[in-house]
Design an enzyme around this catalytic site. Sequence first.
Site, PDB file in Angstrom:
ATOM      1  N   ASP A   8       0.984  -1.335  -0.153  1.00 20.75           N
ATOM      2  CA  ASP A   8      -0.155   0.098  -0.054  1.00 20.75           C
ATOM      3  C   ASP A   8       0.774   1.220   0.093  1.00 20.75           C
ATOM      4  OD1 ASP A   8       0.881   0.308   2.471  1.00 20.75           O
ATOM      5  OD2 ASP A   8      -1.167   0.224   3.344  1.00 20.75           O
ATOM      6  N   CYS A  65       2.570  -3.161   4.110  1.00 23.62           N
ATOM      7  CA  CYS A  65       1.955  -2.217   4.303  1.00 23.62           C
ATOM      8  C   CYS A  65       2.700  -1.439   5.581  1.00 23.62           C
ATOM      9  CB  CYS A  65       0.474  -2.621   4.457  1.00 23.62           C
ATOM     10  SG  CYS A  65       0.381  -3.495   6.164  1.00 23.62           S
ATOM     11  N   THR A  67       2.247  -1.885   8.957  1.00 21.78           N
ATOM     12  CA  THR A  67       2.742  -2.673   9.941  1.00 21.78           C
ATOM     13  C   THR A  67       2.954  -4.255   9.227  1.00 21.78           C
ATOM     14  OG1 THR A  67       0.649  -3.257  10.343  1.00 21.78           O
ATOM     15  CG2 THR A  67       1.317  -1.604  11.755  1.00 21.78           C
ATOM     16  N   HIS A  98       9.060 -24.518   8.210  1.00 24.30           N
ATOM     17  CA  HIS A  98       8.213 -25.324   8.731  1.00 24.30           C
ATOM     18  C   HIS A  98       6.848 -25.031   8.275  1.00 24.30           C
ATOM     19  CE1 HIS A  98      10.649 -25.911  12.763  1.00 24.30           C
ATOM     20  NE2 HIS A  98      11.094 -26.299  11.642  1.00 24.30           N
ATOM     21  N   HIS A 133       6.315 -31.746   8.680  1.00 26.59           N
ATOM     22  CA  HIS A 133       5.662 -30.418   8.689  1.00 26.59           C
ATOM     23  C   HIS A 133       4.554 -30.682   7.601  1.00 26.59           C
ATOM     24  CE1 HIS A 133       8.497 -28.489  11.238  1.00 26.59           C
ATOM     25  NE2 HIS A 133       9.413 -29.487  10.658  1.00 26.59           N
TER      26      HIS A 133
HETATM   27  C1  RB5 Z   1      -1.950   2.942   6.436  1.00 26.85           C
HETATM   28  O1  RB5 Z   1      -2.005   4.030   7.215  1.00 26.85           O
HETATM   29  C2  RB5 Z   1      -1.810   1.582   7.332  1.00 26.85           C
HETATM   30  O2  RB5 Z   1      -3.075   1.593   8.148  1.00 26.85           O
HETATM   31  C3  RB5 Z   1      -1.436   0.206   6.855  1.00 26.85           C
HETATM   32  O3  RB5 Z   1      -0.481   0.374   5.811  1.00 26.85           O
HETATM   33  C4  RB5 Z   1      -1.330  -0.833   7.692  1.00 26.85           C
HETATM   34  O4  RB5 Z   1      -0.386  -0.808   8.629  1.00 26.85           O
HETATM   35  C5  RB5 Z   1      -2.528  -1.558   7.937  1.00 26.85           C
HETATM   36  O5  RB5 Z   1      -2.368  -2.991   8.676  1.00 26.85           O
END
Ligand code: RB5
Length: 146
Positions: A8, A65, A67, A98, A133
């Site tokens: 993203d 993304c 996180t 695994h 596994h």
């Molecule tokens: C975008 O601001 C953020 O919410 C997205 O990149 C991600 O971290 C969501 O899980």
Amino acid sequence: MKIAVSSDHAGYELKKEITSYLKEKGFDFQDFGPLTADPVDYPDQALLVAKAVASGAFTKGIIICGTGIGISISANKIKGIRAALCSDVYSARMARAHNDANVLALGARVVGVGLALAIVEAFLNEAFLGGRHEQRVAKMMALENQ
Ligand code: RB5
């Protein structure tokens, strides 16, 4: 090995670093976008890579993304996908050895570029161990039908 890559907007800059790395190392990959840092929704980007991998057209996927959480949850909704969110090299190796993970998820706001590239390298180079596994992965995939 064919690799599908997407992010993203929060993962856009790290995606550029990763695609440069893949190019430099001679990997066969396709960038599924975005092509700018304008806001996009991570489920849409996850779907592109997840479908590409689930269809068999691509061997592995890399999704990014902020996180890594939203994009990995999204990818794991698609049948056939085993997306692993990794923030360290050991987890990336184990995700392959695994869990036979076929998609790597990264958090661009969690890991720096150097660590992210080390995680990518580990994920792409580690083989699935099979053996004991196999049945665990098969059971994991059978959960898709629950
Ligand atoms: C975008 O601001 C953020 O919410 C997205 O990149 C991600 O971290 C969501 O899980």
